[in-house]
Design a protein around this motif. Structure first.
Motif, PDB file in Angstrom:
ATOM      1  N   GLY A 272      77.016  57.227  61.868  1.00  0.00           N
ATOM      2  CA  GLY A 272      77.920  56.111  61.625  1.00  0.00           C
ATOM      3  C   GLY A 272      79.144  56.496  60.828  1.00  0.00           C
ATOM      4  O   GLY A 272      79.340  57.658  60.443  1.00  0.00           O
ATOM      5  N   ILE A 273      79.981  55.496  60.599  1.00  0.00           N
ATOM      6  CA  ILE A 273      81.172  55.653  59.762  1.00  0.00           C
ATOM      7  C   ILE A 273      80.742  55.327  58.343  1.00  0.00           C
ATOM      8  O   ILE A 273      80.481  54.167  58.010  1.00  0.00           O
ATOM      9  N   ALA A 274      80.647  56.344  57.515  1.00  0.00           N
ATOM     10  CA  ALA A 274      79.970  56.222  56.228  1.00  0.00           C
ATOM     11  C   ALA A 274      80.897  55.926  55.063  1.00  0.00           C
ATOM     12  O   ALA A 274      80.474  55.319  54.072  1.00  0.00           O
ATOM     13  N   VAL A 275      82.151  56.365  55.149  1.00  0.00           N
ATOM     14  CA  VAL A 275      83.070  56.239  54.014  1.00  0.00           C
ATOM     15  C   VAL A 275      84.437  55.766  54.491  1.00  0.00           C
ATOM     16  O   VAL A 275      84.975  56.294  55.471  1.00  0.00           O
ATOM     17  N   LEU A 276      84.984  54.771  53.786  1.00  0.00           N
ATOM     18  CA  LEU A 276      86.369  54.330  53.978  1.00  0.00           C
ATOM     19  C   LEU A 276      87.156  54.806  52.771  1.00  0.00           C
ATOM     20  O   LEU A 276      86.841  54.433  51.635  1.00  0.00           O
ATOM     21  N   ALA A 277      88.156  55.648  53.006  1.00  0.00           N
ATOM     22  CA  ALA A 277      88.851  56.309  51.895  1.00  0.00           C
ATOM     23  C   ALA A 277      90.295  55.844  51.772  1.00  0.00           C
ATOM     24  O   ALA A 277      91.011  55.715  52.772  1.00  0.00           O
ATOM     25  N   PHE A 278      90.701  55.624  50.532  1.00  0.00           N
ATOM     26  CA  PHE A 278      92.046  55.170  50.215  1.00  0.00           C
ATOM     27  C   PHE A 278      92.703  56.150  49.247  1.00  0.00           C
ATOM     28  O   PHE A 278      92.039  56.761  48.416  1.00  0.00           O
ATOM     29  N   GLU A 279      94.005  56.263  49.348  1.00  0.00           N
ATOM     30  CA  GLU A 279      94.770  57.016  48.358  1.00  0.00           C
ATOM     31  C   GLU A 279      95.461  56.022  47.437  1.00  0.00           C
ATOM     32  O   GLU A 279      96.065  55.049  47.908  1.00  0.00           O
ATOM     33  N   VAL A 280      95.358  56.244  46.129  1.00  0.00           N
ATOM     34  CA  VAL A 280      95.971  55.335  45.158  1.00  0.00           C
ATOM     35  C   VAL A 280      97.011  56.081  44.337  1.00  0.00           C
ATOM     36  O   VAL A 280      96.984  57.314  44.229  1.00  0.00           O
ATOM     37  N   GLY A 281      97.932  55.310  43.767  1.00  0.00           N
ATOM     38  CA  GLY A 281      98.991  55.893  42.960  1.00  0.00           C
ATOM     39  C   GLY A 281      98.540  56.218  41.549  1.00  0.00           C
ATOM     40  O   GLY A 281      97.358  56.074  41.196  1.00  0.00           O
ATOM     41  N   TRP A 282      99.491  56.613  40.728  1.00  0.00           N
ATOM     42  CA  TRP A 282      99.201  57.081  39.368  1.00  0.00           C
ATOM     43  C   TRP A 282      98.411  56.036  38.580  1.00  0.00           C
ATOM     44  O   TRP A 282      98.781  54.871  38.507  1.00  0.00           O
ATOM     45  N   GLY A 283      97.294  56.478  38.004  1.00  0.00           N
ATOM     46  CA  GLY A 283      96.458  55.607  37.171  1.00  0.00           C
ATOM     47  C   GLY A 283      95.538  54.697  37.962  1.00  0.00           C
ATOM     48  O   GLY A 283      94.714  53.986  37.372  1.00  0.00           O
TER      49      GLY A 283
END
Length: 706
Positions: A157-168
């Motif tokens: 399955g699709i196990a992880v949904l990943a996001f990139e976040v800004g500083w802090g």
């Protein structure tokens, strides 16, 4: 603190990941095929599949020995992405020259644009006892895969949904989860995010609770991952920022497409609980609700809410809007009945990611090529079956009146008498111009149809037919996509309409924006009939872009050189109530068609007949829902226009320092808004009545089988 957040990647856990060289060999073969295949078709046109297949078979290094007929189940997802969509392996873990042994094997598969779709695919390392191997990078640790399998009935399955976040951003997300949802923090992240090599900070959390929020245990399957660049990024993979991935050279040929994440969909037990959790931690808020009773297929009913952030992205450039990854949309489904796809998904494998939707810039070309390449390479993807009645079928009344006669003042008379129309309709049936469902064969040209009719229309009606020949053939050809034409008129060319019909693409309208969608068959499926995820691809056409599809000289067309270009809205075209219901129905239709196919294979005539009856009920529901959905769409559009007018007028008055709540123009638009809201509610009631009708019919069928 407002989060700076955007899509990063998804992470799939699968049974087996092959050596990188195996995938690169396939890429080389396909690139070689592309270089050698002489096809001068325009983009979006079907290629010569027979010619392509002969070339592919003749290539000594192509994997073509005695290949069985293509089926969607039991496939290698990486190979599917390479052959079907022109994606390439651009990274791996561990590095092929690594001096250490890892408990897992991973490859990174990306679209042509390095800033677009990124799919990380991982499996346990079968060559070692991975349960005794712990990786330096927590996100590649084998225990994550084992835990996911344990909570998902042993399924891929699709196990992880990943996001990139800004500083802090990562520390802020950690604080919010620690304060409001500490149980969703995995043990290895309870002390905080992990920083690797001074470059990237990584945090993972469990996505869902097993039941209601804060009173049930965490669901330890699906995770959300947050990445933050804290160094200069010099030691990172140029594409995916996840630490540990080593770059792999990839060649993208000119037929390879780019794609960009648009939305990620979950099936959950508690929709409101997940919504609240995301609002608490990421400040995501609901954007669209599909309420109880609206989305139904036979007895199956669900609720769905689209949540997300409010991106500050604004642009006048189509290309910038296409590539933007800062607007996050997360639709969330829960089942209301104990039948249907969402309920089956939850019962069979548990909560998780239902599908991943990505944007492309030309969906007709994208899907046509995927279909052609699947036939040539015997690898790639199939797509959900959409009944031809969704697009249009020929009727005797249509031959009498013409298509959309009531909307065309030029046609003040019928085209044909009922008797002549009936005779021509019978010819269309007997000469196989029409399929069994009365849809016109899309492979037939105007010349083909004219030739058939000229030689087979009964002599009694030949004079009448000859006098109206052009109108008759026009009507037959238009019937192939008449339902779409009634929605879009001249916004699309005939070639585009036919490309949509041939490739079974869904179309919806929101205001003056268009939304094109298509859904693959299940992915990561071991055997037919198992619940599993799928992919969706969409093309969002904002109102200012529509004229580029057809009449570029129209005065209403958007001039690309105009300095006063309107802003393109993230998510223009919406999420399409028409397509949402069609998807739900199509999933059920596909399942019932599979039931019929299995029954036929086993010689079970009773089961076959019942599956066919089920398919017919669902198809009838789709057909009956279509005009009601048009009413809802039209009312929503008019209501939205009125709201925008009121907002514009109030802003003008505010700028002028005036109080004009009761001005004549504002009162007029308020009355329009209220009237359209009433129409929308009435149409929603009609849709729910329609759904109830087919719920009863499906229940009656089910009870008759007991």
């Amino acid at each position: 603190m407002s989060l700076d957040i955007k899509f990063s990647h998804i992470h799939c856990y699968v049974d087996h990941v092959a050596d990188v060289n195996r995938y690169k060999d396939l890429e080389v073969c396909i690139n070689d095929f592309h270089d050698r295949f002489d096809d001068n078709n325009e983009p979006g046109d079907a290629i010569d599949v027979y010619k392509g297949s002969q070339l592919w078979k003749s290539m000594a290094d192509s994997p073509n020995d005695d290949q069985p007929e293509f089926t969607s189940n039991g496939r290698d997802l990486v190979k599917q992405l390479i052959a079907g969509f022109g994606f390439r392996v651009t990274g791996c873990y561990p590095d092929t020259n690594a001096s250490f042994v890892s408990g897992t094997k991973s490859v990174l598969v990306t679209a042509k644009d390095p800033n677009g779709v990124q799919i990380l695919v991982s499996s346990l390392n079968e060559e070692i006892g991975s349960e005794h191997c712990h990786d330096y990078y927590l996100h590649f640790d084998s225990k994550n895969i084992r835990k996911f399998y344990n909570t998902h009935a042993g399924r891929q399955g699709i196990a992880v949904l990943a996001f990139e976040v800004g500083w802090g951003g990562t520390e802020e997300v950690f604080k919010r989860y620690s304060r409001m949802h500490p149980d969703l923090l995995p043990e290895e992240y309870k002390v905080g995010p992990r920083v690797y090599d001074g470059e990237v900070m990584v945090l993972e959390v469990f996505a869902y609770y097993e039941g209601e929020k804060q009173v049930s245990d965490p669901d330890e399957g699906t995770r959300l991952r947050f990445l933050e660049i804290v160094g200069d990024g010099s030691n990172l993979h140029e594409l995916c920022k996840l630490p540990g991935i080593a770059p792999v050279h990839a060649k993208f040929n000119s037929s390879c497409h780019s794609a960009y994440f648009d939305h990620w969909v979950s099936n959950v037990v508690s929709r409101t609980g997940f919504l609240d959790t995301l609002e608490d931690t990421l400040q995501f808020t609901p954007k669209v609700d599909f309420n109880a009773g609206v989305v139904a297929a036979g007895e199956a009913q669900i609720e769905s809410t689209v949540t997300g952030n409010s991106s500050m992205m604004s642009t006048t450039e189509k290309d910038v809007a296409l590539k933007d990854q800062s607007q996050i949309y997360l639709p969330i489904n829960n089942a209301l009945t104990e039948v249907g796809h969402v309920h089956g998904f939850l019962e069979e494998i548990g909560q998780g990611v239902q599908h991943i939707a990505s944007r492309v810039d030309d969906i007709i070309s994208f899907v046509q090529q995927a279909n052609d390449y699947r036939k040539i390479f015997n690898e790639g993807f199939t797509f959900l079956n959409i009944p031809r009645s969704y697009y249009g079928v020929l009727t005797k009344d249509m031959l009498v009146q013409g298509c959309s006669r009531e909307k065309d003042p030029k046609h003040d008379k019928n085209i044909l008498t009922p008797e002549c129309a009936a005779a021509i309709f019978d010819v269309c049936v007997s000469e196989n111009i029409l399929h069994a469902d009365f849809s016109v064969d899309v492979t037939l040209s105007r010349v083909d149809i004219t030739k058939i009719l000229d030689s087979t229309v009964p002599s009694l009606h030949m004079d009448e037919y000859s006098a109206k020949k052009e109108d008759v053939v026009d009507t037959i050809l238009r019937s192939r996509y008449v339902n779409l034409y009634n929605l879009l008129k001249e916004h699309l060319t005939e070639e585009s309409y036919l490309g949509i019909v041939k490739n079974k693409i869904l179309v919806d309208v929101q205001g003056e924006d268009l939304l094109f969608q298509i859904f693959t068959s299940n992915i990561l499926q071991r055997t037919p009939g198992e619940e599993s995820p799928f992919f969706e691809f969409i093309q969002r056409v904002c109102s200012s872009q529509i004229c580029s599809k057809t009449n570029k000289e129209s005065s209403s067309c958007f001039n690309n050189s105009d300095v006063n270009k309107p802003l393109l809205k993230p998510g223009c075209g919406g999420f399409g109530i028409r397509n949402f219901l069609t998807l739900f129905l199509s999933i059920e239709v596909t399942k019932s068609m599979l039931e019929a196919s299995r029954a036929k294979e086993h010689g079970d005539s009773i089961a076959y007949e019942n599956a066919c009856r089920k398919t017919q009920i669902l198809t009838d529901q789709l057909n009956e829902s279509n005009p009601i959905l048009t009413e809802i769409s039209d009312a929503m559009t008019a209501e939205g226009v009125a709201k925008e007018k009121i907002a514009e007028l109030l802003l003008e008055l505010e700028v002028d320092g005036l109080d004009g709540d009761e001005s004549e123009e504002i009162c007029y638009w308020k009355s329009v808004m209220e009237k359209e809201a009433v129409k929308k509610m009435a149409a929603n009631e009609k849709l729910m009545d329609c759904n109830s009708k087919y719920q009863r019919l499906m229940k009656k069928l089910r009870e008759s089988l007991v």
